[in-house]
Design an enzyme around this catalytic site. Structure first.
Site, short mmCIF file in Angstrom:
data_model
loop_
_atom_site.label_atom_id
_atom_site.label_comp_id
_atom_site.label_asym_id
_atom_site.label_seq_id
_atom_site.Cartn_x
_atom_site.Cartn_y
_atom_site.Cartn_z
CB THR A 23 -0.91 0.03 1.25
OG1 THR A 23 -0.12 -0.31 2.39
CG2 THR A 23 -2.05 -0.97 1.11
CG ASP A 24 5.17 1.02 0.56
OD1 ASP A 24 4.70 0.36 -0.40
OD2 ASP A 24 6.35 0.86 0.97
N GLY A 119 18.09 -9.38 5.20
CA GLY A 119 17.33 -10.01 4.13
C GLY A 119 16.20 -10.91 4.62
CB ALA A 120 15.07 -12.06 7.86
CB SER A 123 13.43 -2.99 7.34
OG SER A 123 13.79 -1.96 6.45
CB SER A 125 17.90 -1.71 3.95
OG SER A 125 16.51 -1.89 3.91
CD GLU A 157 16.38 0.48 1.00
OE1 GLU A 157 16.48 0.98 2.14
OE2 GLU A 157 15.94 -0.65 0.80
CG ASP A 169 10.94 -0.95 5.18
OD1 ASP A 169 9.73 -1.18 5.38
OD2 ASP A 169 11.66 -1.63 4.42
P1 ADP Z 1 16.29 -6.18 4.51
O1 ADP Z 1 14.97 -6.86 4.36
O2 ADP Z 1 17.09 -6.80 5.62
O3 ADP Z 1 16.16 -4.70 4.62
P2 ADP Z 1 17.62 -5.40 2.10
O4 ADP Z 1 18.05 -6.18 0.90
O5 ADP Z 1 16.69 -4.29 1.93
O6 ADP Z 1 17.07 -6.46 3.16
O7 ADP Z 1 18.91 -4.80 2.81
C1 ADP Z 1 19.96 -5.66 3.17
C2 ADP Z 1 21.28 -5.04 2.78
O8 ADP Z 1 21.52 -3.87 3.60
C3 ADP Z 1 22.45 -5.94 3.05
O9 ADP Z 1 22.67 -6.84 1.98
C4 ADP Z 1 23.59 -4.94 3.21
O10 ADP Z 1 24.03 -4.48 1.95
C5 ADP Z 1 22.90 -3.77 3.90
N1 ADP Z 1 23.03 -3.87 5.36
C6 ADP Z 1 22.05 -4.06 6.26
N2 ADP Z 1 22.52 -4.09 7.52
C7 ADP Z 1 23.85 -3.91 7.43
C8 ADP Z 1 24.93 -3.83 8.38
N3 ADP Z 1 24.72 -3.93 9.70
N4 ADP Z 1 26.18 -3.63 7.91
C9 ADP Z 1 26.39 -3.52 6.59
N5 ADP Z 1 25.43 -3.58 5.66
C10 ADP Z 1 24.17 -3.76 6.06
MG MG Z 2 15.25 -3.47 3.14
#
Ligand code: ADP
Ligand code: MG
Length: 379
Positions: A23-24, A119-120, A123, A125, A157, A169
């Site tokens: 929805t965002d 990647g779970a 967020s 990111s 991002e 997020d």
């Molecule tokens: P998520 O669902 O966890 O947000 P994303 O693909 O959006 O998955 O973001 C994950 C990416 O963010 C990682 O592959 C890495 O590049 C970066 N990232 C997240 N946390 C860290 C961290 N603590 N240190 C370095 N990079 C990070």
């Molecule tokens: Mg993310």
């Protein structure tokens, strides 16, 4: 440039979206909350105008002059490791947003550590962006408010990393309060804190990370966004936010079946977010189960972004006594959430693990999360 060295620690959390999926970017409503898993950044100023980022997540460090950030992003982002584009992208977006003179801000060393699973769907990111934005905003004396810092994270991002995501997020990570969700209007960016009261009601929120990542998730996301834009264009509105459940009869006559079902998901999901906020306020968290269940059905059948592992997690949790359950996040894998009685944590976990083993799926990672405070300075 100030020569007074500054050191400190800031952190920002990951998030779970309680309801309001896809929805965002339709200018609609979402209801995420921050979780206790956080990314922390230790910052130390330096006198040479350079910015260096290191992380426990990666052995690759990156270092650039603050004055070179404008040339690096977005065109030359390939020159730094992918993970470093998140924090360096935030630094770049902060400079762009404020127009501050790069010669007036000190260089910094930023060292990240995190317990947010990457990647779970939680967020990580937004957590790294929120920690970076908070730290640099303070140390560079930029004076941006939390909504502006969320926008900076989102821009980083989108443009510095190149991931086409909405702003949910970052808003959840920047603005959430303990024991509450952040009700966000993605058009106005207005937020309201909505008490969740899980603990008081004897409830736990279980996350079931299926560990499934589908190669076509980015393509699938882009396709869904395109369908939504097409649906809005056919309905003659700027975004699907602008039509309601009452408009769906007309929508069905105007568009092909697939586009209609994508539209129906977004329109009914927006209504479910509003209904969840209302229900939480009037009746409390035990009353939102059906809304979570309906959200999952809509994503499975209309938006078609679920996968068998997510359906199995949701169905099994429900059969084992969950009040409600749904997949959460962008889809094509990732995690489901289940709202359950505190006393059922072990039995629901065991039931889902058994069901996954019986189906021949990889063992899911199952854990509870608790609505927690957003970004902050820790030391
Ligand atoms: P998520 O669902 O966890 O947000 P994303 O693909 O959006 O998955 O973001 C994950 C990416 O963010 C990682 O592959 C890495 O590049 C970066 N990232 C997240 N946390 C860290 C961290 N603590 N240190 C370095 N990079 C990070
Ligand atoms: Mg993310």
């Amino acid at each position: 440039m100030t020569d007074t060295p500054t050191a400190g620690t800031w952190s920002a959390p990951g998030r779970v979206n309680l309801i309001g999926e896809h929805t965002d970017y339709n200018d609609g409503f979402v209801l995420p909350f921050a979780i206790e898993f956080r990314t922390a950044v230790a910052l130390q100023t330096r006198t040479d105008g350079r910015i260096r980022v290191t992380s426990s997540f990666s052995s690759d460090a990156a270092e650039v002059a603050v004055s070179d950030l404008a040339a690096l992003f977005p065109d030359r982002r390939d020159e730094v490791p992918e993970w470093a584009r998140y924090p360096l992208g935030v630094a770049w977006a902060l400079l762009e947003a404020t127009g501050v003179d790069v010669a007036s801000v000190p260089g910094v060393d930023l060292s990240f550590s995190s317990d947010v699973p990457v990647g779970a769907g939680l967020s990580s990111s937004a957590a790294i962006e929120g920690a970076t934005a908070s730290a640099l905003n303070d140390v560079w004396g930029l004076g941006l408010d939390r909504v502006s810092l969320a926008k900076v994270g989102c821009r980083a991002e989108n443009e510095a990393v190149g991931a086409p995501t909405g702003i949910m997020d970052q808003m959840a990570s920047m603005l959430s309060r303990a024991d509450a969700a952040t009700f966000l209007d993605c058009r106005s960016l207005q937020t309201e804190s909505v008490d969740l009261g899980f603990a008081g009601a004897g409830l736990e929120l279980l996350v079931i990370d299926t560990k499934v990542t589908h190669a076509h998730s980015t393509g699938g996301y882009r396709e869904r966004r395109a369908s939504c834009e097409q649906g809005a264009a056919i309905m003659g509105v700027p975004a699907l936010r602008d039509i309601t459940v009452d408009d769906l009869t007309r929508a069905r006559e105007l568009m092909d079946d697939v586009t209609f079902r994508r539209v129906r998901h977004v329109v009914t999901e927006n209504q479910r977010v509003l209904d969840t906020v209302e229900t939480l306020r009037s009746a409390g968290p035990r009353a939102i189960g059906q809304l979570l269940d309906a959200s999952h059905a809509s994503m499975r059948d209309d938006f078609e972004i679920s996968v068998p592992e997510l359906d199995l997690a949701v169905d099994t949790a429900r059969a084992a006594g969950a009040i409600g359950a749904r997949m959460t996040g962008g889809g094509f894998g990732g995690a489901a959430i289940a709202l359950i009685d505190h006393s059922l944590v072990a039995s629901v976990t065991a039931a889902v693990e058994r069901a996954f083993a019986d189906a021949g799926y990889a063992t899911p990672h199952i854990f509870t999360v608790h609505p927690s405070e957003g970004a902050r300075r820790d030391a």
